[in-house]
Scaffold this active site. Structure first.
Site, PDB file in Angstrom:
ATOM      1  N   ARG A 187       0.859  -1.190   0.000  1.00  0.00           N
ATOM      2  CA  ARG A 187       0.000   0.000   0.000  1.00  0.00           C
ATOM      3  C   ARG A 187       0.890   1.233   0.000  1.00  0.00           C
ATOM      4  O   ARG A 187       1.619   1.466   0.958  1.00  0.00           O
ATOM      5  CB  ARG A 187      -0.912  -0.041   1.235  1.00  0.00           C
ATOM      6  CG  ARG A 187      -1.489   1.286   1.626  1.00  0.00           C
ATOM      7  CD  ARG A 187      -2.604   1.201   2.630  1.00  0.00           C
ATOM      8  NE  ARG A 187      -2.251   0.700   3.938  1.00  0.00           N
ATOM      9  CZ  ARG A 187      -1.517   1.346   4.849  1.00  0.00           C
ATOM     10  NH1 ARG A 187      -0.987   2.521   4.587  1.00  0.00           N
ATOM     11  NH2 ARG A 187      -1.270   0.793   6.021  1.00  0.00           N
ATOM     12  N   HIS A 223      -3.168   4.442   5.101  1.00  0.00           N
ATOM     13  CA  HIS A 223      -4.318   3.533   5.200  1.00  0.00           C
ATOM     14  C   HIS A 223      -5.588   4.206   4.690  1.00  0.00           C
ATOM     15  O   HIS A 223      -6.323   3.667   3.871  1.00  0.00           O
ATOM     16  CB  HIS A 223      -4.507   3.088   6.647  1.00  0.00           C
ATOM     17  CG  HIS A 223      -5.743   2.285   6.874  1.00  0.00           C
ATOM     18  ND1 HIS A 223      -5.884   1.006   6.405  1.00  0.00           N
ATOM     19  CD2 HIS A 223      -6.919   2.595   7.496  1.00  0.00           C
ATOM     20  CE1 HIS A 223      -7.096   0.543   6.735  1.00  0.00           C
ATOM     21  NE2 HIS A 223      -7.734   1.486   7.387  1.00  0.00           N
ATOM     22  N   TYR A 246       4.833   4.563  11.584  1.00  0.00           N
ATOM     23  CA  TYR A 246       5.081   3.118  11.617  1.00  0.00           C
ATOM     24  C   TYR A 246       5.876   2.551  10.444  1.00  0.00           C
ATOM     25  O   TYR A 246       6.138   1.364  10.394  1.00  0.00           O
ATOM     26  CB  TYR A 246       3.770   2.342  11.774  1.00  0.00           C
ATOM     27  CG  TYR A 246       2.730   2.610  10.699  1.00  0.00           C
ATOM     28  CD1 TYR A 246       2.799   1.956   9.465  1.00  0.00           C
ATOM     29  CD2 TYR A 246       1.699   3.521  10.904  1.00  0.00           C
ATOM     30  CE1 TYR A 246       1.856   2.200   8.481  1.00  0.00           C
ATOM     31  CE2 TYR A 246       0.747   3.765   9.923  1.00  0.00           C
ATOM     32  CZ  TYR A 246       0.820   3.107   8.717  1.00  0.00           C
ATOM     33  OH  TYR A 246      -0.091   3.346   7.749  1.00  0.00           O
TER      34      TYR A 246
HETATM   35  C1  LIG Z   1     -13.763  -6.570  12.518  1.00  0.00           C
HETATM   36  C2  LIG Z   1     -12.980  -5.326  12.288  1.00  0.00           C
HETATM   37  N1  LIG Z   1     -12.025  -4.961  13.149  1.00  0.00           N
HETATM   38  C3  LIG Z   1     -11.353  -3.805  12.983  1.00  0.00           C
HETATM   39  C4  LIG Z   1     -11.606  -2.975  11.933  1.00  0.00           C
HETATM   40  C5  LIG Z   1     -10.877  -1.634  11.786  1.00  0.00           C
HETATM   41  N2  LIG Z   1      -9.971  -1.678  10.637  1.00  0.00           N
HETATM   42  C6  LIG Z   1     -10.336  -1.195   9.441  1.00  0.00           C
HETATM   43  S1  LIG Z   1      -9.196  -1.489   8.268  1.00  0.00           S
HETATM   44  C7  LIG Z   1      -8.154  -2.250   9.365  1.00  0.00           C
HETATM   45  C8  LIG Z   1      -6.867  -2.824   8.878  1.00  0.00           C
HETATM   46  C9  LIG Z   1      -7.106  -3.887   7.831  1.00  0.00           C
HETATM   47  O1  LIG Z   1      -5.902  -4.345   7.312  1.00  0.00           O
HETATM   48  P1  LIG Z   1      -5.853  -5.334   6.069  1.00  0.00           P
HETATM   49  O2  LIG Z   1      -6.824  -6.451   6.297  1.00  0.00           O
HETATM   50  O3  LIG Z   1      -4.437  -5.711   5.853  1.00  0.00           O
HETATM   51  O4  LIG Z   1      -6.424  -4.519   4.845  1.00  0.00           O
HETATM   52  P2  LIG Z   1      -5.815  -3.199   4.163  1.00  0.00           P
HETATM   53  O5  LIG Z   1      -6.443  -2.044   4.868  1.00  0.00           O
HETATM   54  O6  LIG Z   1      -4.349  -3.262   4.291  1.00  0.00           O
HETATM   55  O7  LIG Z   1      -6.285  -3.280   2.752  1.00  0.00           O
HETATM   56  C10 LIG Z   1      -8.709  -2.238  10.627  1.00  0.00           C
HETATM   57  C11 LIG Z   1      -8.072  -2.782  11.837  1.00  0.00           C
HETATM   58  C12 LIG Z   1     -12.604  -3.396  11.038  1.00  0.00           C
HETATM   59  N3  LIG Z   1     -12.922  -2.656   9.963  1.00  0.00           N
HETATM   60  N4  LIG Z   1     -13.262  -4.562  11.226  1.00  0.00           N
END
Ligand SMILES: Cc1ncc(C[n+]2csc(CCOP(=O)(O)OP(=O)(O)O)c2C)c(N)n1
Ligand SMILES: Cc1ncc(C[n+]2csc(CCOP(=O)(O)OP(=O)(O)O)c2C)c(N)n1
Ligand SMILES: [Mg+2]
Ligand SMILES: [Mg+2]
Lengths: 344, 375, 375, 344
Positions: free
Chosen positions: B266, B270, B279
């Site tokens: 990415r 975020h 980080y």
């Molecule tokens: C069940 C749940 N827990 C926490 C979150 C908050 N949250 C949103 S995105 C994220 C990180 C997700 O990381 P990843 O799965 O690697 O996807 P990326 O954002 O890197 O595409 C978090 C912790 C959420 N949306 N759903």
């Protein structure tokens, strides 16, 4: 894609049901059997619902008669069961799933609250989820820890869910048929202590009372007892005992917990001017709080006394040998009613 | 016949070297490292290239408008175009996609109009498009939950003898959720025609993959479900397209699910409200920019004489059109109807809910300035 | 120093032939099939044998009393003694066990007195013993949840530089739950000193393992977490003891978690209220009875001259004592104090809860016959 | 094993706090910082709580200052976070965990309801779980779907949990300290719209109001507004506006949702004889139902009118641009109060 069975055709259908006394278990089984027969989009899956027929045998014989492509055992994972049911419903099927006990629906809480309840609203009505989530609920069978929860307050607080609970075999049949036919997701709470309750099936030539209506199951003039699921029988027993004390008790079986039938309940309370609500779940923030709050809001000036709640205590459901101290009894209800100032 | 597949799949761990067809420098990977696969035809590569360029332009524009406050939030997929576009380009129109918040460019490439697509991020409605029309489920926020929806959808199609496949994206972080496990397991045992595309962009917000799991590869999980697993260079659109195409074909023809890990990165924060300097170092970001999915495909096509000025020009025009349309869509005020809030919660009308609706209507009628007052 | 282990473990799938040291016929497995392990010393084998015999007698007695209605329910571990006893015999007293409802004989073997142990199944209190005194957590019913408790406990010990290990049992069905996955993953990345003993008894109530997962082995999952995985003959106490001992040692010395799948079979119904004739044939049960964990160890010990009449006699006496004590414990009326229901919900007193307690006290005082009336 | 910080030592401690205005975010951060300093058994983990300091930066700098063995990022799995926190607490640690938003606590629902809430009771008081579950709650920040839920009704209905919510920086500090020191598990709801609210810290030489007490934050004689978390500010604004209409409004900040401070609330309602409860969550079965039901039960004959509930509607939380139609406003509260028959 999915075929909707209309209210009327159900009512007609139910005339073909058995006329000898049936258990609630058998009534539920018939409802699923008839739905599977009439609607090819109905499927049933969950833990042990296949060859075993479920731990309470409610799906007894359905895999045998409809095949494993209509009724089958899933892996042991409740979030998985609800999550895949969502996908199936999006496709156009009408899944009926079983959570083995209330407490074992909790792993699926996110799927139910964040998706089952919200999908239709999220998509502006474009994607409905006609899912029935059957849950054997409440106590009274001496179940070990986690087997006697009453989870209704969690579901009824969640917009998007419909929550109903039958208290007798006749309702069990018609309400489950209506739940399956509904385009909205329904939490269908089955009072497990009543599975083996038998009843001569009521006059089947009349259309069944719709699932969203409360029923006045006993008329009275002094007090309204609001009950549902397993506490309807307790309320009726209370009403009988109260007769001896010259107290005329009206008993309402709420049947639909969400939506709440304000009309039927309001009419009764306006007549009696006193009401109490009875449930097994803990009192604090329980379903009875909503009942008491909304009836009071709407009928305050008709009330001669506060609405009472006779419920489980605010403790975890007790171990089997202690549950009798927890469950609402007719004696406890009568005690509670006697705390009202009767000569206002 | 039973839904459950009781045969056991051959057990094989994926090669830890990510499968690639076009290297970061834009050269075809030597035949012997291609594991028997051929590069997709040039017209497919051109299509992938065009779609990635246009999608990036669109994504960049959304990011810019979000910075200006026109959107409430936006998670960019910059840097992940090969995984996103490679996947949806491999899909048929009749296949279904179950995307996450990260995958706007995939949804857009599937044909969902910008204004509908960005409803959720702008904030006028949670999901703005008709999932059935576009065969694309809402972008899901609760992580990993959509993977189960995908499996259920695929299973329903299978039960209905409907020869479609389903694809779903999962982030590296989301693979830690129980739902991912349950989705893999249900898919395996039911042989659901579902392709799981794990986009391992190496971060879950701030948490690096090394703190997420001790697995060597996320694709190593597949073996534990009797599902074929692949580890793919997620910045190589040709590789993603090839492996996803094969998996979708297998799914459509009764071969069951596949788990594909796409290793990518990415590039953006975020979301707009993130601060990646807390980080990760910019050196890492730069190193990954050097592996850019668009540049490498451009170099390759160039080396094959498959990009001429006319093509570049037409892509540039399409990109600008996309950006312009995007801006226009977001500059138009969204139609907001507070009464609609009560419309879709249930399919039938509930009197108590109508009371609440009417109360709001009365409130708004009473004080036409209520809106400003409460802001 | 960080809690997270960022090194990557070597990646290896377990051998699909279950690891065994003593065959079903009671013979030592040939040295070349022992994978470098030796049989445990004879005194250990005698201990395993004694414990299994006594535990089975105890379990049989509980099952019998349950049929008579003295207990509300009881899930028997008959047939699984090697996995249960092999595991706890490998544990030190300072190690902690996180058991399920299935594992009463393991808890009993750890020294929890019968009356306290069976509180939950008799129904006088959910958990009757002091977990801290016996270093044994309550038997957990919500499937797979205890695996996470074990990981957290182990991690806390690790953070506190306390060189103990934690063992937890997981059923084959429970491996499908998201919590099992999360437990494996957290354990891997935090290198928690936790040993997961999967008792694959091939059924989750009525659901056979083939409908539970398409995995070749449940132990194949380990590789997806960077955790060593073992597949063991769960009816061979020597094998279970050996592999669990090694795993616990590794855990205590900083080597992190291990996943061990023990292949076994549940001989009794799921609980007394189950009807296995609906889902499995008696031929299967008979076939598994032939692989009985006790008989095979007895034969082996016999062949080594390590069982004499005196030993048999002393085990028989111990068994009968256990059964008698068991009966007596269950025949004594449990002390039930309804007021205690309000005692432990919170560590401090809540006025509203005391009101509820007082209301119950008044009710019971008012109508001393209330108990009968409500029955 | 775990060290308990007594109420008094906390109060003393807080005198050393900053006297310049601090944000709620900073107050929460200080509370955790002080607890980490004083009690070596306190640990913090969860999603992004490490180097990032959490998505709201509430744990900012704690990993840097206390090391990754005290404050660290966990894998992304809420059931895993709560489940491992349970094990840590059983061992003797005092874990503080963060659920990133209410809706993302739902995957942990089973661990919270079936274990966190029940462990102490299950083990006859032998195993307490001193866990603090911090949840940024409620709306008002224009969050996309699933980022604005108010989950309190789910937790408050669950016996065994303590549920508190601060509405200002001073309370945020003292209540979080007390929650961490508590031997029981606490659901600590942080109104995310208030994280950046600044406040001059109140007189720190006085002991803080205990966490389980409600506070009368504004005195009045005609109506009692019962509010908590984000709605305290709305209630205070309403009280100001009501002044213009010569209506004297008493505002109570409940602070502790479970247990409920019957004493403070009862005293106020007996004085004013009218009350309304305000929250963001949906109304049906919401926390306001419990408040209305119990206050009515206890104070019925002091009430001149039914207790009103001014809450979110019974719909999923709206998309960002529509949330203003959903959230309770002073105008809506005043409207509601005007529906009462005032001349009874
Ligand atoms: C069940 C749940 N827990 C926490 C979150 C908050 N949250 C949103 S995105 C994220 C990180 C997700 O990381 P990843 O799965 O690697 O996807 P990326 O954002 O890197 O595409 C978090 C912790 C959420 N949306 N759903
Ligand atoms: C979360 C949850 N879901 C469902 C149940 C009901 N249930 C109790 S035991 C059981 C089967 C468990 O099978 P397995 O894990 O293989 O363990 P075994 O009983 O064979 O030892 C089920 C479905 C439960 N206890 N918890
Ligand atoms: Mg990621
Ligand atoms: Mg099993």
């Amino acid at each position: 894609m999915a075929k909707t069975t209309s209210q009327d055709s159900q009512a007609t259908k139910s005339t073909t049901q058995a006329v000898k006394p049936v258990t609630m278990a058998a009534a539920l089984n018939s409802a699923m059997r008839d739905a599977l027969t009439e609607d090819p989009t109905v499927v049933i899956f969950g833990e042990d619902v296949g060859p075993l027929g479920g731990v309470f045998r409610i799906t007894d014989g359905l895999t045998r008669d409809f095949g494993e492509e209509r009724v089958w055992d899933s892996p042991l994972a409740e979030s998985g069961i609800i999550g895949t049911a969502i996908g199936m419903a999006m496709y156009g099927l009408r899944p009926i799933v079983e959570m083995q006990f209330d407490a074992f629906s909790y792993p699926a809480f996110e799927q139910i609250v964040s998706h089952v309840a919200k999908m239709r609203n999220r998509t502006r009505g474009r994607v409905s989820l006609p899912i029935v989530i059957r849950i054997p609920t409440s106590g009274g069978i001496g179940g070990v820890e986690h087997h006697s929860d009453s989870s209704e307050a969690y579901w009824t607080h969640t917009p998007g869910l419909t929550v109903v609970t039958p208290s007798n075999p006749t309702d069990a049949y018609s309400m489950l048929r209506e739940a399956i036919a509904s385009d909205d997701p329904v939490i269908f709470l089955e009072p497990k202590s009543h599975y083996w309750m038998k009843e001569g099936v009521a006059d089947q030539s009349r259309p069944a009372l719709p699932m969203n209506k409360a029923a006045v199951v006993r008329e009275g003039t002094d007090v309204t007892l609001l009950s549902y699921g397993p506490t309807v029988a307790v309320a009726l027993k209370t009403a009988k005992l109260a007769e001896e004390e010259d107290l005329s008790v009206e008993v309402i079986d709420l049947r639909s917990l969400s939506p709440f039938d304000d009309e039927t309940v309001g009419a009764s309370v306006r007549k009696t001017s006193r009401a109490a609500v009875i449930h097994e779940a803990a009192q604090f923030g329980g379903y009875g709080a909503e009942v008491a709050a909304r009836v009071t809001e709407r009928e305050f000036y008709h009330l001669a006394a506060p609405i009472l709640r006779i419920t489980g205590a605010d403790i975890p459901f007790p171990a089997p040998l202690l549950e009798k101290y927890y469950l609402p009894t007719p004696e406890r209800i009568l005690n509670a009613l006697s705390t009202w100032e009767w000569e206002v | 016949m039973s839904l459950t597949d009781e045969s056991r799949a051959p057990v094989e761990l994926p090669d830890p070297e990510p499968f690639s067809l076009i290297s970061a420098s834009g050269k075809a990977v030597p035949a012997k490292a291609r594991r028997g696969y051929n590069l997709p035809d040039l017209d497919i590569l051109q299509k992938l290239y065009r779609r990635m360029v246009v999608a990036r332009r669109w994504d960049t524009q959304v990011t810019a408008l979000t910075r200006q406050g026109r959107l409430s939030t936006y998670p960019s997929a910059r840097g992940q175009e090969a995984s996103e576009i490679g996947t949806v380009t491999a899909m048929r129109e009749t296949d279904w996609l179950f995307p996450t918040y990260r995958d706007s460019i995939a949804v857009w490439t599937r044909g969902v109009p910008t204004a509908e697509l960005l409803s959720g991020f702008r904030g006028d409605w949670h999901c703005g498009w008709d999932p059935k029309m576009h065969r694309t489920a809402p972008q899901t926020t609760p992580l990993a939950t959509q993977a189960l929806h995908a499996v259920g959808f695929g299973t329903a199609a299978k039960l209905s003898k409907d020869p479609i496949a389903v694809a779903t994206f999962i982030g590296d972080g989301a693979t830690s959720e129980g739902d991912t496990h349950e989705a893999f397991n249900f898919a395996g045992v039911w042989q659901s025609p579902t392709v799981f595309v794990i986009q391992n962009n190496q971060f879950a917000i701030s948490v690096p993959i090394a703190k997420q799991t001790r697995a060597r590869l996320l694709a190593d999980r597949a073996v534990g479900y009797g599902i074929p697993g692949y580890f793919v260079d997620g910045n190589d659109a040709a590789a993603v397209y090839t492996i996803v195409s094969e998996a979708l074909d297998r799914a459509r023809t009764g071969g069951g699910p596949t788990i594909i890990e796409c290793l990518t990165y990415r590039i953006e924060p975020h979301t707009n409200s993130d601060d990646p300097s807390r980080y990760r170092g910019s050196a890492d970001v730069e190193a990954w920019k050097a592996k850019d999915p668009i540049e490498r495909l451009e170099r390759y096509l160039d080396s094959k004489g498959a990009i001429d000025e006319a093509l570049k020009e037409s892509i540039a025009i399409e990109s600008e059109e996309a950006a312009t349309a995007m801006r226009e869509a977001m500059n138009a005020e969204p139609a907001l109807d507070p009464m609609e809030l009560f419309e879709h919660v249930y399919s039938s009308r509930r009197p108590a809910l109508l009371e609440q609706r009417d109360a709001l209507a009365a409130e708004l009628a009473d004080s036409p300035n209520a809106e400003e007052a409460s802001e």
